[in-house]
Motif scaffolding. Structure first.
Motif, PDB file in Angstrom:
ATOM      1  N   ARG A  26      38.931  46.423  36.521  1.00 54.80           N
ATOM      2  CA  ARG A  26      38.968  47.243  37.625  1.00 54.80           C
ATOM      3  C   ARG A  26      40.315  48.148  37.174  1.00 54.80           C
ATOM      4  NH1 ARG A  26      40.773  46.157  44.030  1.00 54.80           N
ATOM      5  NH2 ARG A  26      40.526  48.046  44.585  1.00 54.80           N
ATOM      6  N   THR A  27      41.583  47.764  36.659  1.00 55.97           N
ATOM      7  CA  THR A  27      42.513  48.683  36.190  1.00 55.97           C
ATOM      8  C   THR A  27      42.218  49.502  34.777  1.00 55.97           C
ATOM      9  OG1 THR A  27      43.810  46.883  36.793  1.00 55.97           O
ATOM     10  CG2 THR A  27      44.866  48.693  35.879  1.00 55.97           C
ATOM     11  N   SER A  28      41.401  48.819  34.103  1.00 56.79           N
ATOM     12  CA  SER A  28      41.188  49.457  32.840  1.00 56.79           C
ATOM     13  C   SER A  28      40.041  50.382  32.542  1.00 56.79           C
ATOM     14  CB  SER A  28      41.371  48.408  31.719  1.00 56.79           C
ATOM     15  OG  SER A  28      42.687  47.654  31.817  1.00 56.79           O
ATOM     16  N   THR A  29      38.776  49.991  33.306  1.00 58.39           N
ATOM     17  CA  THR A  29      37.667  50.574  32.955  1.00 58.39           C
ATOM     18  C   THR A  29      37.432  51.431  34.265  1.00 58.39           C
ATOM     19  OG1 THR A  29      37.103  48.662  31.685  1.00 58.39           O
ATOM     20  CG2 THR A  29      35.393  50.002  32.493  1.00 58.39           C
ATOM     21  N   TYR A  30      37.065  50.917  35.343  1.00 59.53           N
ATOM     22  CA  TYR A  30      36.825  51.455  36.621  1.00 59.53           C
ATOM     23  C   TYR A  30      37.609  52.669  36.977  1.00 59.53           C
ATOM     24  CZ  TYR A  30      35.089  52.539  41.411  1.00 59.53           C
ATOM     25  OH  TYR A  30      34.822  52.998  42.452  1.00 59.53           O
ATOM     26  N   SER A  31      38.756  52.452  36.543  1.00 57.81           N
ATOM     27  CA  SER A  31      40.004  53.599  36.874  1.00 57.81           C
ATOM     28  C   SER A  31      39.586  55.009  36.399  1.00 57.81           C
ATOM     29  CB  SER A  31      41.389  53.168  36.524  1.00 57.81           C
ATOM     30  OG  SER A  31      41.452  52.925  35.228  1.00 57.81           O
ATOM     31  N   LEU A  32      39.067  54.896  35.263  1.00 58.86           N
ATOM     32  CA  LEU A  32      38.513  56.134  34.719  1.00 58.86           C
ATOM     33  C   LEU A  32      37.560  57.004  35.680  1.00 58.86           C
ATOM     34  CD1 LEU A  32      38.602  58.306  32.538  1.00 58.86           C
ATOM     35  CD2 LEU A  32      36.525  56.945  31.374  1.00 58.86           C
ATOM     36  N   SER A  82      31.617  53.394  27.632  1.00 56.47           N
ATOM     37  CA  SER A  82      30.401  53.736  28.153  1.00 56.47           C
ATOM     38  C   SER A  82      30.743  54.531  29.530  1.00 56.47           C
ATOM     39  CB  SER A  82      29.686  52.408  28.748  1.00 56.47           C
ATOM     40  OG  SER A  82      28.564  52.721  29.139  1.00 56.47           O
ATOM     41  N   CYS A  83      31.954  54.340  30.087  1.00 56.47           N
ATOM     42  CA  CYS A  83      32.158  54.962  31.554  1.00 56.47           C
ATOM     43  C   CYS A  83      32.235  56.395  31.130  1.00 56.47           C
ATOM     44  CB  CYS A  83      33.492  54.344  31.931  1.00 56.47           C
ATOM     45  SG  CYS A  83      33.966  54.994  33.643  1.00 56.47           S
ATOM     46  N   ALA A  84      33.240  56.754  30.078  1.00 58.13           N
ATOM     47  CA  ALA A  84      33.233  57.889  29.675  1.00 58.13           C
ATOM     48  C   ALA A  84      31.956  58.806  29.296  1.00 58.13           C
ATOM     49  CB  ALA A  84      34.352  57.978  28.438  1.00 58.13           C
ATOM     50  N   ARG A  85      31.190  58.151  28.672  1.00 53.36           N
ATOM     51  CA  ARG A  85      29.856  58.706  28.558  1.00 53.36           C
ATOM     52  C   ARG A  85      29.023  58.812  29.742  1.00 53.36           C
ATOM     53  NH1 ARG A  85      30.320  55.346  23.524  1.00 53.36           N
ATOM     54  NH2 ARG A  85      29.415  53.517  24.969  1.00 53.36           N
ATOM     55  N   GLN A 122      28.778  70.544  35.650  1.00 55.90           N
ATOM     56  CA  GLN A 122      29.840  71.231  36.632  1.00 55.90           C
ATOM     57  C   GLN A 122      30.759  71.713  35.456  1.00 55.90           C
ATOM     58  OE1 GLN A 122      31.207  69.426  40.156  1.00 55.90           O
ATOM     59  NE2 GLN A 122      30.246  67.715  39.275  1.00 55.90           N
ATOM     60  N   GLY A 123      30.374  71.595  34.184  1.00 54.94           N
ATOM     61  CA  GLY A 123      31.367  72.358  33.106  1.00 54.94           C
ATOM     62  C   GLY A 123      32.858  71.570  32.853  1.00 54.94           C
ATOM     63  N   ILE A 124      32.487  70.123  33.253  1.00 50.81           N
ATOM     64  CA  ILE A 124      33.636  69.447  32.949  1.00 50.81           C
ATOM     65  C   ILE A 124      33.541  68.256  31.813  1.00 50.81           C
ATOM     66  CG2 ILE A 124      35.028  67.630  33.909  1.00 50.81           C
ATOM     67  CD1 ILE A 124      34.613  68.481  36.924  1.00 50.81           C
ATOM     68  N   ARG A 125      34.463  68.399  30.871  1.00 47.94           N
ATOM     69  CA  ARG A 125      34.401  67.588  29.653  1.00 47.94           C
ATOM     70  C   ARG A 125      35.046  66.332  29.759  1.00 47.94           C
ATOM     71  NH1 ARG A 125      37.431  70.344  25.847  1.00 47.94           N
ATOM     72  NH2 ARG A 125      38.399  71.551  27.623  1.00 47.94           N
ATOM     73  N   VAL A 126      34.421  65.204  29.397  1.00 52.87           N
ATOM     74  CA  VAL A 126      34.996  63.859  29.324  1.00 52.87           C
ATOM     75  C   VAL A 126      35.116  63.191  27.938  1.00 52.87           C
ATOM     76  CG1 VAL A 126      35.115  61.683  30.403  1.00 52.87           C
ATOM     77  CG2 VAL A 126      34.093  63.443  31.804  1.00 52.87           C
ATOM     78  N   ASN A 127      36.279  63.136  27.311  1.00 50.34           N
ATOM     79  CA  ASN A 127      36.389  62.416  26.015  1.00 50.34           C
ATOM     80  C   ASN A 127      37.490  61.455  25.912  1.00 50.34           C
ATOM     81  OD1 ASN A 127      34.324  64.365  24.286  1.00 50.34           O
ATOM     82  ND2 ASN A 127      35.846  65.837  25.523  1.00 50.34           N
ATOM     83  N   LEU A 128      37.346  60.574  24.761  1.00 49.55           N
ATOM     84  CA  LEU A 128      38.511  59.508  24.572  1.00 49.55           C
ATOM     85  C   LEU A 128      38.923  59.858  23.182  1.00 49.55           C
ATOM     86  CD1 LEU A 128      36.520  56.152  25.744  1.00 49.55           C
ATOM     87  CD2 LEU A 128      37.780  57.718  27.061  1.00 49.55           C
ATOM     88  N   VAL A 129      40.397  59.415  23.269  1.00 52.18           N
ATOM     89  CA  VAL A 129      40.830  59.333  22.021  1.00 52.18           C
ATOM     90  C   VAL A 129      41.433  57.766  21.718  1.00 52.18           C
ATOM     91  CG1 VAL A 129      43.220  59.946  20.787  1.00 52.18           C
ATOM     92  CG2 VAL A 129      42.109  61.768  22.379  1.00 52.18           C
ATOM     93  N   GLY A 159      31.840  63.291  25.897  1.00 55.95           N
ATOM     94  CA  GLY A 159      31.242  62.131  25.921  1.00 55.95           C
ATOM     95  C   GLY A 159      31.627  61.545  24.337  1.00 55.95           C
ATOM     96  N   GLU A 160      32.634  62.236  23.846  1.00 49.97           N
ATOM     97  CA  GLU A 160      32.976  61.944  22.356  1.00 49.97           C
ATOM     98  C   GLU A 160      34.211  60.814  22.359  1.00 49.97           C
ATOM     99  OE1 GLU A 160      32.387  61.379  19.274  1.00 49.97           O
ATOM    100  OE2 GLU A 160      31.782  63.369  18.864  1.00 49.97           O
ATOM    101  N   ILE A 161      34.293  60.250  21.291  1.00 49.85           N
ATOM    102  CA  ILE A 161      35.649  59.469  20.996  1.00 49.85           C
ATOM    103  C   ILE A 161      36.078  59.900  19.859  1.00 49.85           C
ATOM    104  CG2 ILE A 161      36.355  57.104  20.459  1.00 49.85           C
ATOM    105  CD1 ILE A 161      33.889  55.938  21.834  1.00 49.85           C
ATOM    106  N   LEU A 162      37.168  60.545  19.915  1.00 47.22           N
ATOM    107  CA  LEU A 162      37.863  60.964  18.621  1.00 47.22           C
ATOM    108  C   LEU A 162      39.025  59.916  18.150  1.00 47.22           C
ATOM    109  CD1 LEU A 162      38.771  63.631  17.144  1.00 47.22           C
ATOM    110  CD2 LEU A 162      40.047  64.095  18.833  1.00 47.22           C
TER     111      LEU A 162
END
Lengths: 256, 85
Positions: A117-123, A167-170, A179-186, A243-246
């Motif tokens: 809940r805290t670490s995954t769903y919160s994104l 997966s949530c980020a993807r 809507q032109g919103i990018r979602v990526n992880l580092v 949807g990228e993981i940098l």
């Protein structure tokens, strides 16, 4: 101040201590021309002290990301400072001790649920709560990850949570992309933050040394390169990346 | 630097009280900050940050775990101030 984030307004979660990655992101973002609002949990007074060490002002908004009521009025509370946001940093993770540290096989569902809940769903919940404020198109959501393609000693259910985060980020990239919103992880290499201290008990232990030896570029466990990558993803210089993981890990993920 | 150990103790005690809401009588030099005063790790971080700001000294992440008692904290401040001045 001029920089690659001039004119950008960012919400940054996860400033917990002076060594937090999020603290370095806030510092670099301000140095590069952004305006930032910070969320604080659980000690708002600590974050307010840390704000005084930043190179510019930053309002602080309390946020327990597991509290639906606080999420429900988050856009209104942030809106009192910024009418619009260009970016959000998700730097939130928590696992109870029973879900970490070699306890994987005996962890029970309530502790797993807290972790996820805290670490995954919160994104998801943070992104959706702030959707009304996010500029469309052109916003960037950035989350902090730790490579979950393999298992790690003692990382346990946090590793499972990071797999879910990826997966949530993807999926967020898929649903928010129109809507032109990018979602990526580092995906950062190990950094000696308070979060890391929960599962690496000995500072300077083998884990860091192994990483340093494995990484083609070496690895100094320094938050600054990670913060730079986040700032780059908030800028207009990754306009077609989502949807990228940098990986910011000295290249350790790329070698066997 | 004219600050005495007594002065430093007074200021550290005030910081601990401010961060934790504890009474002055509950704080004493020999007490373990985490165990006796029951201060959680984030409050300890806040005390560290407040001490750094108040005395213009640094407490590194490596030094922090070695500070157990209020007296240890005062020793660290004194040594750091002496090294600085």
């Amino acid at each position: 101040m001029n920089g690659i984030l001039t004119g950008k307004r960012l919400l940054i979660t996860g400033v917990l201590t002076p060594s937090s990655i999020a603290f370095h992101v806030a510092r670099l973002a301000l140095e590069n021309g952004a305006e930032v609002v910070l969320t604080a949990f659980p000690r708002v007074s600590l974050v307010e002290r840390l704000v005084r060490r930043l190179p510019g002002p930053a309002p602080v908004v309390g946020l327990d990301v597991t509290d639906p009521e606080q999420l429900g009025n988050l856009a209104d509370r942030v809106g009192e400072h910024f009418g619009e946001l260009d970016g959000v940093l998700h730097s939130i993770a928590y696992a109870p001790p029973a879900a970490l540290g070699g306890n994987f096989t005996t962890t029970t569902w309530p502790d797993v649920a807290t972790t996820l809940r805290t670490s995954t769903y919160s994104l998801h919940s943070l992104s959706i709560a702030l959707l009304p404020l996010l500029r469309k198109p052109g916003s960037s959501i950035v989350g902090l990850d730790f490579d979950s393609s393999v298992s790690w000693s003692e990382y346990d259910w946090m590793g499972v949570a990071k797999s879910g985060l990826e997966s949530c980020a993807r999926y967020l990239a898929y649903y928010l992309g129109p809507q032109g919103i990018r979602v990526n992880l580092v995906a950062a290499g190990p950094i000696r933050t308070m979060a890391a201290s929960e599962f690496t008990k000995e500072p300077g232990d083998d884990f860091y040394a192994t990483w340093q030896a494995k990484a083609p570029l070496g690895w100094e466990a320094d938050a600054d390169p990670v913060a730079r990558a986040c700032v780059a993803l908030f800028s207009d210089w990754f306009p077609a990346t989502t949807g990228e993981i940098l990986h910011v890990d000295g290249g350790a993920h790329a070698v066997g | 630097m004219t600050e005495t150990r007594e002065d430093i103790y007074g200021e550290v005690s005030a910081i601990i009280q401010e961060v934790t809401g504890m009474q002055a009588a509950d704080v004493s030099p020999k007490k373990s900050i985490v165990d006796d005063l029951d201060i959680d790790s984030l409050s300890m971080v806040e005390i560290g940050v407040a001490v750094e700001d108040k005395f213009a000294v640094e407490i590194t992440d490596a030094e922090m775990p070695k500070i157990v008692t209020v007296e240890d904290l005062i020793d660290h401040i004194e040594q750091a101030m002496a090294a600085r001045d």
